[in-house]
Design a protein around this motif. Structure first.
Motif, PDB file in Angstrom:
ATOM      1  N   PHE A 178      15.090  -5.029  17.362  1.00 54.75           N
ATOM      2  CA  PHE A 178      14.588  -6.266  18.484  1.00 54.75           C
ATOM      3  C   PHE A 178      14.817  -5.615  19.831  1.00 54.75           C
ATOM      4  O   PHE A 178      14.339  -6.352  20.708  1.00 54.75           O
ATOM      5  N   LEU A 204      18.510  -6.831   9.667  1.00 54.41           N
ATOM      6  CA  LEU A 204      18.538  -7.326  11.205  1.00 54.41           C
ATOM      7  C   LEU A 204      20.139  -7.698  11.165  1.00 54.41           C
ATOM      8  O   LEU A 204      20.621  -8.267  10.329  1.00 54.41           O
ATOM      9  N   PRO A 205      20.627  -7.739  12.488  1.00 49.69           N
ATOM     10  CA  PRO A 205      20.119  -7.263  13.569  1.00 49.69           C
ATOM     11  C   PRO A 205      19.873  -5.605  13.505  1.00 49.69           C
ATOM     12  O   PRO A 205      20.965  -4.918  12.942  1.00 49.69           O
ATOM     13  N   TRP A 209      13.702 -13.678  15.750  1.00 50.01           N
ATOM     14  CA  TRP A 209      13.469 -12.522  14.598  1.00 50.01           C
ATOM     15  C   TRP A 209      13.943 -12.971  13.194  1.00 50.01           C
ATOM     16  O   TRP A 209      13.307 -12.518  12.285  1.00 50.01           O
ATOM     17  N   LEU A 210      14.831 -13.981  12.928  1.00 47.84           N
ATOM     18  CA  LEU A 210      15.324 -14.222  11.878  1.00 47.84           C
ATOM     19  C   LEU A 210      14.207 -14.863  11.056  1.00 47.84           C
ATOM     20  O   LEU A 210      14.211 -14.942   9.790  1.00 47.84           O
ATOM     21  N   LYS A 237      18.066 -14.128  18.485  1.00 46.50           N
ATOM     22  CA  LYS A 237      17.801 -13.894  17.169  1.00 46.50           C
ATOM     23  C   LYS A 237      17.043 -15.015  16.454  1.00 46.50           C
ATOM     24  O   LYS A 237      16.467 -14.596  15.335  1.00 46.50           O
ATOM     25  N   GLN A 238      16.825 -16.294  16.882  1.00 50.55           N
ATOM     26  CA  GLN A 238      16.067 -17.158  16.219  1.00 50.55           C
ATOM     27  C   GLN A 238      14.894 -16.597  16.297  1.00 50.55           C
ATOM     28  O   GLN A 238      13.940 -17.238  15.275  1.00 50.55           O
ATOM     29  N   TRP A 276      25.326  -4.360  12.138  1.00 55.77           N
ATOM     30  CA  TRP A 276      24.114  -3.945  12.879  1.00 55.77           C
ATOM     31  C   TRP A 276      23.650  -2.524  12.058  1.00 55.77           C
ATOM     32  O   TRP A 276      24.513  -1.832  11.695  1.00 55.77           O
ATOM     33  N   TRP A 336      21.315 -10.369  21.542  1.00 55.17           N
ATOM     34  CA  TRP A 336      20.848 -10.841  20.450  1.00 55.17           C
ATOM     35  C   TRP A 336      21.106 -12.349  20.014  1.00 55.17           C
ATOM     36  O   TRP A 336      20.155 -12.867  19.533  1.00 55.17           O
ATOM     37  N   ASP A 337      22.008 -12.826  20.608  1.00 50.95           N
ATOM     38  CA  ASP A 337      22.431 -14.146  20.208  1.00 50.95           C
ATOM     39  C   ASP A 337      21.382 -15.033  21.037  1.00 50.95           C
ATOM     40  O   ASP A 337      21.106 -16.200  20.543  1.00 50.95           O
TER      41      ASP A 337
END
Length: 298
Positions: free
Chosen positions: A225, A113-114, A295-296, A292-293, A144, A288-289
């Motif tokens: 994502f 990721l990403p 997905w991470l 992202k939480q 990426w 993504w910003d």
């Protein structure tokens, strides 16, 4: 020795097996030990297997052994099964996840990721390459990974941008790994299978069929994502991938273009129906910003 895993991989090599039949069998017995003892009538009654297929499958299962030649042929592939701890985490919760994946290359890329799915027409316009370079090259520098289907046109561009600029990419192909398609991308396949990662849910000996292409699209979108549609006609595989991304809870991003361009109509349709309009790399990074939480911490 993990016998349930070996039984599953062996079962998947049976030429007439289908994913729905495998799911029914796993539901009956997750270890498959009982299934391997089924009579022909059991396969018909318990697994809803057609009689002709049940007879062939019964004979095939009776020949199983951990060192069977069908399993030996697979030793140089990385294999993920739905039983495995290292099964790709992004695919675990999608509808209809692949039961088995076969891979060549950098298996560690599978959970990177990403990751951004990049799809589009096989007949891109003259604007496509520049648009893709402008949007994707900056993402390569930010580590990426791009996921695509190794098809002609947009897919091939995405893989080549990642490869040329020292990035990361995953190709999800239709058919088995012994039959890369299209033939004009054989050199690309060989490069990706050494420096990057090529995967398929079909056993390596499987020749690509028409129905494989829409099926593999759910894996392309599932490994990322978000799905970025560069150029697409109104009725296309790219829009199928976008629909699957939405079904999986992924984001859909689309690049606009001239209204007279046939290859832009699919993207404009997506934007009209809620896809994020992408004009610059910043639009992708912003998405993504914001997400992202989620997905991470999967």
């Amino acid at each position: 020795m993990n016998l349930p895993r070996l039984r599953l991989i062996y079962l998947a090599q049976f030429p007439q097996i289908t994913r729905s039949l495998m799911y029914r069998m796993i539901k009956k017995d997750v270890t498959l030990s009982t299934i391997y003892q089924y009579s022909i009538n059991d396969l018909v009654d318990q697994c809803h297997c057609p009689l002709k297929t049940a007879k062939q499958l019964h004979q095939y299962l009776s020949e199983f052994e951990p060192n069977h030649n069908n399993l030996k042929k697979l030793h140089h592939y990385k294999i993920w099964t739905i039983f495995d701890e290292d099964y790709p985490r992004l695919l675990k919760n999608i509808p209809d996840p692949p039961i088995i994946l076969y891979g060549l290359g950098r298996s560690d890329y599978i959970n990177h990721l990403p990751a951004l799915a990049v799809v589009g027409t096989r007949r891109p316009s003259k604007f496509a390459k520049k648009n893709m370079y402008d949007l994707l090259a900056p993402l390569v520098n930010k580590d990426w990974l791009f996921v695509s289907g190794m098809a002609a046109g947009i897919d091939g561009y995405a893989h080549r941008i990642a490869d040329y600029y020292g990035g990361k990419t995953i190709a999800v192909i239709a058919g088995g790994l012994n039959h890369p398609y299209p033939s004009e991308h054989l050199d690309l396949f060989q490069r990706l299978s050494k420096k990057h990662l090529v995967i398929s849910e079909y056993p390596p000996h499987t020749r690509p069929e028409r129905y494989h292409f829409p099926e593999r699209n759910r894996i392309i979108s599932g490994l990322a994502f978000a799905t970025l549609v560069i150029e697409a006609q109104e009725r296309s595989g790219s829009l199928i991938t976008a629909d699957q991304a939405l079904e999986q809870g992924r984001e859909v991003l689309a690049v606009p273009n001239a209204i007279s361009l046939e290859q832009a109509k699919g993207c404009h349709y997506l934007i009209q129906n809620g896809a994020k309009l992408v004009q610059s790399t910043y639009d992708i990074l912003q998405e993504w910003d914001e997400l992202k939480q989620n997905w991470l911490h999967l």
